[in-house]
Design an enzyme around this catalytic site. Structure first.
Site, PDB file in Angstrom:
ATOM      1  N   ASP A 121      13.967   1.972  -1.606  1.00 52.52           N
ATOM      2  CA  ASP A 121      12.712   1.134  -2.143  1.00 52.52           C
ATOM      3  C   ASP A 121      11.375   1.690  -3.396  1.00 52.52           C
ATOM      4  O   ASP A 121      10.964   2.738  -2.460  1.00 52.52           O
ATOM      5  CB  ASP A 121      11.932   0.575  -1.144  1.00 52.52           C
ATOM      6  N   ASP A 137      14.996  -7.111  -3.781  1.00 50.95           N
ATOM      7  CA  ASP A 137      14.344  -7.991  -3.416  1.00 50.95           C
ATOM      8  C   ASP A 137      13.144  -9.493  -4.175  1.00 50.95           C
ATOM      9  O   ASP A 137      13.075  -9.857  -3.952  1.00 50.95           O
ATOM     10  CB  ASP A 137      12.662  -7.109  -2.165  1.00 50.95           C
TER      11      ASP A 137
END
Length: 176
Positions: A121, A137
């Site tokens: 991330d 995401d």
């Protein structure tokens, strides 16, 4: 049947392109941000910050890698079956788009879990202290938002019947 095959090829090609974009951005993040080298794009608001997420959304359910992998495979099987069985009418192109987005996002994070044992991330909205996320995401989030909006405002009851019960009657109509 040819129209369905072409649509499925579009599904595969689009998913592959989105997946490549996701994996490329994660590679860039790993290469350039790993080790604490955050890149502040808008001071106090938005930055790129590397994080190894061993859980799900917002870091929940840490250490449940096997369940994520099994769940993702089951979800992908359902999405692919649903896509293949969806009507080829232009009205359902939006439903097919949501399936492309959901598949791309699920595969992007699955690849990380299988290869790295965590998900990379790197997008961080500091202003609201929003959990760090990635391109996959974004695909899943936009896919779900689109799916919800379509369900509430675009598709009618008879559309849901076509989407969820591809029975013998509809199969006969497709052959004609």
């Amino acid at each position: 049947m040819q129209k369905k095959r072409n649509s499925f090829l579009i599904f595969l090609f689009s998913t592959a392109l989105l997946l490549l974009l996701d994996q490329f951005t994660k590679h860039l993040a790993s290469t350039n941000l790993k080790g604490g080298n955050s890149l502040v794009l808008i001071p106090g608001i938005f930055q790129l910050h590397y994080l190894e997420n061993r859980g799900a959304a917002f870091g929940m359910m840490q250490g449940m890698r096997l369940w994520f992998i099994i769940g993702t495979f089951l979800l992908l099987a359902m999405i692919i079956l649903f896509y293949w069985r969806s009507p080829m009418e232009s009205r359902f192109k939006w439903a097919r788009l949501t399936m492309i987005l959901l598949t791309s996002g699920a595969l992007g994070n699955l690849i990380d879990r299988l290869r790295l044992n965590y998900v990379v991330d790197f997008f961080y909205f500091e202003l609201i202290n929003f959990p760090i996320f990635n391109v996959a995401d974004i695909y899943v989030t936009f896919g779900m938002i689109l799916l919800i909006l379509l369900g509430f405002f675009y598709y009618q009851e008879e559309d849901f019947d076509k989407l969820f019960s591809l029975g013998k009657k509809q199969k006969k109509e497709e052959k004609i």
